[in-house]
Scaffold this motif. Structure first.
Motif, PDB file in Angstrom:
ATOM      1  N   VAL A  17       6.516  -0.851   8.096  1.00 38.92           N
ATOM      2  CA  VAL A  17       6.331   0.019   6.944  1.00 38.92           C
ATOM      3  C   VAL A  17       7.690   0.476   6.420  1.00 38.92           C
ATOM      4  O   VAL A  17       8.643   0.677   7.178  1.00 38.92           O
ATOM      5  N   ASN A  18       7.808   0.542   5.095  1.00 41.97           N
ATOM      6  CA  ASN A  18       9.004   1.096   4.452  1.00 41.97           C
ATOM      7  C   ASN A  18      10.301   0.293   4.652  1.00 41.97           C
ATOM      8  O   ASN A  18      11.381   0.850   4.571  1.00 41.97           O
ATOM      9  N   THR A  36      11.993   3.803  -6.003  1.00 42.85           N
ATOM     10  CA  THR A  36      10.763   4.057  -5.246  1.00 42.85           C
ATOM     11  C   THR A  36       9.638   3.179  -5.736  1.00 42.85           C
ATOM     12  O   THR A  36       9.542   2.860  -6.920  1.00 42.85           O
ATOM     13  N   TYR A  37       8.814   2.824  -4.790  1.00 42.80           N
ATOM     14  CA  TYR A  37       7.614   2.071  -5.099  1.00 42.80           C
ATOM     15  C   TYR A  37       6.427   2.791  -4.525  1.00 42.80           C
ATOM     16  O   TYR A  37       6.547   3.500  -3.522  1.00 42.80           O
ATOM     17  N   ILE A  38       5.278   2.570  -5.126  1.00 42.44           N
ATOM     18  CA  ILE A  38       4.046   3.091  -4.545  1.00 42.44           C
ATOM     19  C   ILE A  38       3.820   2.349  -3.239  1.00 42.44           C
ATOM     20  O   ILE A  38       3.992   1.135  -3.176  1.00 42.44           O
ATOM     21  N   SER A  39       3.481   3.074  -2.183  1.00 34.70           N
ATOM     22  CA  SER A  39       3.263   2.381  -0.916  1.00 34.70           C
ATOM     23  C   SER A  39       2.078   1.415  -1.068  1.00 34.70           C
ATOM     24  O   SER A  39       1.065   1.750  -1.665  1.00 34.70           O
ATOM     25  N   VAL A  41      -1.079  -0.447  -0.359  1.00 37.42           N
ATOM     26  CA  VAL A  41      -2.290  -0.227   0.421  1.00 37.42           C
ATOM     27  C   VAL A  41      -3.049  -1.544   0.395  1.00 37.42           C
ATOM     28  O   VAL A  41      -3.403  -2.017  -0.668  1.00 37.42           O
ATOM     29  N   GLY A  42      -3.229  -2.155   1.554  1.00 35.84           N
ATOM     30  CA  GLY A  42      -3.900  -3.455   1.569  1.00 35.84           C
ATOM     31  C   GLY A  42      -2.923  -4.548   1.187  1.00 35.84           C
ATOM     32  O   GLY A  42      -2.008  -4.852   1.929  1.00 35.84           O
ATOM     33  N   ILE A  43      -3.083  -5.092   0.006  1.00 29.24           N
ATOM     34  CA  ILE A  43      -2.248  -6.234  -0.365  1.00 29.24           C
ATOM     35  C   ILE A  43      -2.013  -6.269  -1.863  1.00 29.24           C
ATOM     36  O   ILE A  43      -2.822  -5.786  -2.637  1.00 29.24           O
ATOM     37  N   GLU A  67       1.778  -0.465   6.996  1.00 32.19           N
ATOM     38  CA  GLU A  67       1.226   0.545   7.899  1.00 32.19           C
ATOM     39  C   GLU A  67       0.325  -0.091   8.942  1.00 32.19           C
ATOM     40  O   GLU A  67      -0.426  -1.019   8.674  1.00 32.19           O
ATOM     41  N   PHE A  70      -3.420  -1.035   8.667  1.00 32.30           N
ATOM     42  CA  PHE A  70      -3.801  -2.125   7.772  1.00 32.30           C
ATOM     43  C   PHE A  70      -3.579  -3.500   8.408  1.00 32.30           C
ATOM     44  O   PHE A  70      -3.991  -4.512   7.874  1.00 32.30           O
TER      45      PHE A  70
ATOM     46  N   ARG B 223       6.484   8.026  -2.620  1.00 25.44           N
ATOM     47  CA  ARG B 223       5.947   6.678  -2.893  1.00 25.44           C
ATOM     48  C   ARG B 223       4.468   6.748  -3.261  1.00 25.44           C
ATOM     49  O   ARG B 223       3.765   5.752  -3.202  1.00 25.44           O
ATOM     50  N   GLN B 260      -2.299   5.886   4.747  1.00 25.71           N
ATOM     51  CA  GLN B 260      -1.801   5.600   3.401  1.00 25.71           C
ATOM     52  C   GLN B 260      -2.999   5.372   2.481  1.00 25.71           C
ATOM     53  O   GLN B 260      -3.972   4.759   2.868  1.00 25.71           O
ATOM     54  N   LEU B 299      -9.710   1.182  10.511  1.00 24.30           N
ATOM     55  CA  LEU B 299     -10.247   1.028   9.163  1.00 24.30           C
ATOM     56  C   LEU B 299     -11.619   0.347   9.178  1.00 24.30           C
ATOM     57  O   LEU B 299     -11.988  -0.333   8.222  1.00 24.30           O
ATOM     58  N   LEU B 336     -10.149  -4.000  -1.324  1.00 26.14           N
ATOM     59  CA  LEU B 336      -9.947  -3.025  -0.254  1.00 26.14           C
ATOM     60  C   LEU B 336      -9.186  -1.787  -0.729  1.00 26.14           C
ATOM     61  O   LEU B 336      -9.596  -0.661  -0.487  1.00 26.14           O
ATOM     62  N   HIS B 337      -8.096  -1.986  -1.450  1.00 22.18           N
ATOM     63  CA  HIS B 337      -7.327  -0.791  -1.802  1.00 22.18           C
ATOM     64  C   HIS B 337      -7.982   0.018  -2.907  1.00 22.18           C
ATOM     65  O   HIS B 337      -7.730   1.198  -3.042  1.00 22.18           O
TER      66      HIS B 337
END
Lengths: 209, 550
Positions: A17-18, A36-39, A41-43, A67, A70, B223, B260, B299, B336-337
């Motif tokens: 992560v990160n 910065t980027y949005i974290s 989530v998924g893909i 993370e 995931f 972020r 997240q 999850l 999923l997201h």
């Protein structure tokens, strides 16, 4: 303008992560850099057409979430992937130490023929911010894992293109090798088939009498 | 105009205030009838050192202008002051650094024309006074026993589900009433009132938490919503709130910790609700509106929902299913997201607000309904595409393309109006079971918690009723008993298994000759027949290990 793309390669970007996976993908695909980027989530999914020694190739790049929770979903990501960019962060020792985890993960989930490239991100930092210096990175990588390695910087646009192009080239070479192997086998099989046909033909003439 | 001013100007009504702006409300009271909806006591309080503004120093946003739709305590004063200065001294050469929309999101200049070409999104986000009056009339009518002016204190903490209410929610909750109504629709207000610990205490308890989760939260704060002025840097109004809220959540639910995606939901809530309200809405989402293991370490819940979605697509949209199957596309990679963030990462805020209105009313069935409707709208386009990459792209772009929420809801009614909660639940149970079987290898006794629970555990903050007590005497509610009994028995087994593993681990750690012992359970019948005589022999000899330890 329509480019006649000869092939599409599926490439997966993974790592802790990160470490800057999204940033790397954006730098490569959009040639842009943000702090910065949005974290993820998924893909996420991006594509870019690259000119590989005169041949246009489409790279389909899958940017994954780092993370831990995931990661249980990764089996689905690995399906059909031909190349993997494994990323760590030179300012984060943990992300470097986790490389063996990721390689094991690749071994368990990806196709055995998948091509890998390692990228140590954020190499623009000065030496005291570094947790993994370049020599050490190279040494460990040479000793433990036999894969091409680049130190990259999204901020400074260092080696980003090279990382992906090297990977694409490796995928192409593998495919060509496989294709020629296949042809050889085809030829061998074809010769055999002819012989069989001959044999069958002679047999049938024999049977008719 | 006056109402618009009272909604978006200085005289923001109920729920839009933090403690200190009470005086402001008093000055804004005029002959307007709407003002009977003023709270008796200011309900929104922020914990910690949130900048307080007094009526003198506040620069309110322009009506329908940037930041006009967010709660006043989130207004970025520095940017608003700059904006009003620009208005006062019109300098033709002066170009603002960025433009912002009503919600505080940076509008990329290059996206400008594209944005405005979209039907719904180009309309200014200003509330229709008629619409608001209609809602107030409904609330007054359903509280007709109240004498005198109706204030929020007298409105039920849960709104009874009537067809009329459902119809009204479907056509949208007036934005100025959203904070109060979301709290009442979702059950968050009830949760807040019946909680045995206050948000303030939770914030305190979680603030000295220097765990990994806090580190990860810190890394993710910027972020989460980087394009929104309220979350774009560490001095932004929303960042301290988001930090406290996420830490408190992670503290309260040890089985989840920090996941997240939840930050995205929290940040969106914080734009409209005060911090404490946002927190209780989050609690309602993770405890009640979504299944228990949604955000757990594995999850499992959200994965099961992806399989439920696939099953529903096959039932309701055979055409789409055929395309997906033909091109071998794994829908969960795309969806999923959407589910983890409750669409807050992909839908335009104007659409998201309407979706959440419905979600707080009906719960998680809405996320399936809306997904099916979005897929239906794109069905023709998907069928016309040739290769899997194009289809994959089209599918991922679906939520971003939604610009007409009325159309979306209409399609929803047509496509899956017959879908019921029971059907969703049935699918869920089945797919959760499949997943648990698939993950059998992953269920590893070395992990501290590894089986999904039926109910999300809160960290114990007060003495709870014992599980056995609950099992034996049940709850007050008789009708739910049978179902709850099942749930509790499963829980009990999960806890028992966990306890056994813990005991096993303890002995492994203190005694050298147990070190190599495997804690993997052997459920086979042969194993059982092997163990039984040994167990009986031990029982007969009355050699009790536990007693010896005492």
């Amino acid at each position: 303008m329509a480019v006649d793309v000869t092939a599409t390669y599926k490439v997966l970007v993974i790592g802790d992560v990160n470490v800057g996976k999204t940033c790397l993908v954006h730098r490569f695909c959009d040639e842009r850099y943000y702090d910065t980027y949005i974290s993820t989530v998924g893909i996420d999914f991006k594509q870019k057409i690259v000119n590989l020694d005169g041949v246009p190739i489409k790279l389909q790049i899958w940017d994954t979430a780092g993370e831990e929770r995931f990661r249980t979903l990764t089996t689905a990501y690995y399906r059909g992937a031909q190349g993997i960019v494994l990323v760590y962060d030179v300012t984060n020792l943990d992300s470097f130490n986790h490389l063996s985890y990721w390689l094991r993960n690749i071994e368990e989930n990806a196709s055995p023929e998948v091509v890998k490239v390692l990228a140590g991100n954020k190499c623009e930092v000065n030496t005291h911010q570094r947790a993994v210096d370049k020599e050490r990175g190279q040494k460990v990588i040479l000793e433990s894992f036999d894969i091409p390695f680049f130190e990259v910087s999204c901020r400074g646009d260092v080696n980003v293109q090279d990382t992906f192009l090297t990977l694409a080239r490796l995928i192409r070479d593998l495919r060509q090798r496989r294709a020629s192997l296949f042809e050889e086998r085809e030829r061998a099989a074809g010769v055999k088939l002819e012989e069989q046909q001959k044999a069958a033909a002679s047999g049938s003439t024999c049977g008719s009498c | 105009m006056k109402i618009a001013r009272s909604l978006f100007g200085t005289g923001i009504p109920e729920g839009y205030t933090d403690g200190s702006s009470h005086a402001q409300i008093d000055t804004a009271v005029d002959e307007d009838n709407d003002d009977v909806f003023l709270p008796d006591a200011p309900e929104g309080l922020s914990t910690g050192n949130v900048p307080r503004h007094n009526s003198g120093g506040v620069t309110p946003p322009a009506i329908g202008g940037p930041f006009s739709a967010i709660t006043p305590s989130m207004w970025p004063q520095d940017i608003l002051a700059q904006l009003s200065q620009q208005d006062n001294h019109r300098d033709p050469n002066h170009q603002p650094l960025y433009r912002f929309d009503e919600f505080g999101f940076r509008v990329e200049e290059e996206d400008g024309p594209e944005q405005s070409s979209k039907k719904l999104l180009s309309q200014p986000f200003v509330e229709d006074p008629q619409h608001r009056l209609q809602w107030i009339a409904y609330l007054e009518f359903s509280h007709s026993e109240e004498v005198g002016d109706l204030t929020w204190d007298h409105v039920d903490i849960r709104l009874p589900r009537t067809d009329k209410l459902r119809g009204m929610v479907r056509s949208g909750v007036p934005h100025s009433l959203r904070p109060q109504l979301w709290m009442r629709l979702s059950g968050a207000l009830q949760k807040q009132k019946s909680a045995d610990i206050s948000y303030r205490e939770l914030v305190k308890a979680s603030s000295n938490d220097s765990l990994m989760t806090s580190k990860q939260i810190e890394k993710d704060l910027l972020r989460t919503q980087p394009s929104n002025a309220c979350f774009s840097n560490f001095t932004s109004t929303g960042i301290p709130r988001l930090r406290r809220l996420l830490r408190a959540l992670a503290w309260l639910y040890p089985d989840i910790g920090y996941c997240q995606g939840t930050g995205m939901i929290a940040a969106s809530l914080l734009l409209f609700l005060e911090e404490e309200e946002s927190f209780w809405v989050m609690c309602t989402i993770v405890e009640d509106l979504l299944p228990a293991s949604y955000y757990s370490a594995t999850l499992l819940g959200v994965q099961a929902d992806q399989r439920v979605l696939a099953a529903l697509v096959a039932t309701y949209l055979p055409g789409v299913e055929a395309v997906i199957r033909e091109h071998d596309i794994e829908l969960s990679l795309i969806c999923l997201h959407w589910y983890v963030t409750l669409f807050s990462s992909v839908l335009h805020m104007k659409i998201l607000l309407r979706l959440w209105d419905l979600f707080f009313l009906d719960g998680s069935i809405v996320i399936f309904q809306v997904t099916l409707a979005m897929l239906k709208i794109k069905e023709a386009e998907l069928k016309s595409l040739e290769n899997s990459a194009q289809i994959f792209n089209a599918l991922s772009g679906i939520p971003g393309d939604v610009d007409d929420v009325e159309c979306l809801f209409k399609v929803m009614e047509n496509v899956c109006g017959s879908l019921t909660e029971v059907m969703v639940e049935t699918h869920r149970r089945r797919h959760l079971a499949y997943l648990m079987a698939d993950h059998g290898a992953l269920i590893n006794p070395q992990n501290s918690t590894n089986l999904p629970k039926q109910q999300l555990n809160r960290r114990q903050v007060a003495k709870p009723r014992g599980v056995l007590e609950l099992l034996l005497f049940g709850d007050e509610d008789g009708s739910e008993d049978m179902r709850n009994k099942n749930v509790r028995q499963t829980e009990l087994l999960v806890d028992l298994r966990e306890a056994i593993i813990q005991v096993g681990r303890h002995f492994k750690s203190i005694e050298a000759n147990f070190v190599s012992l495997s804690l993997n359970p052997d459920y086979s019948l042969e194993g059982h027949s092997h163990d039984l005589p040994e167990f009986l022999a031990t029982a007969r000899s009355r050699h009790r290990r536990a007693k010896a330890l005492l």
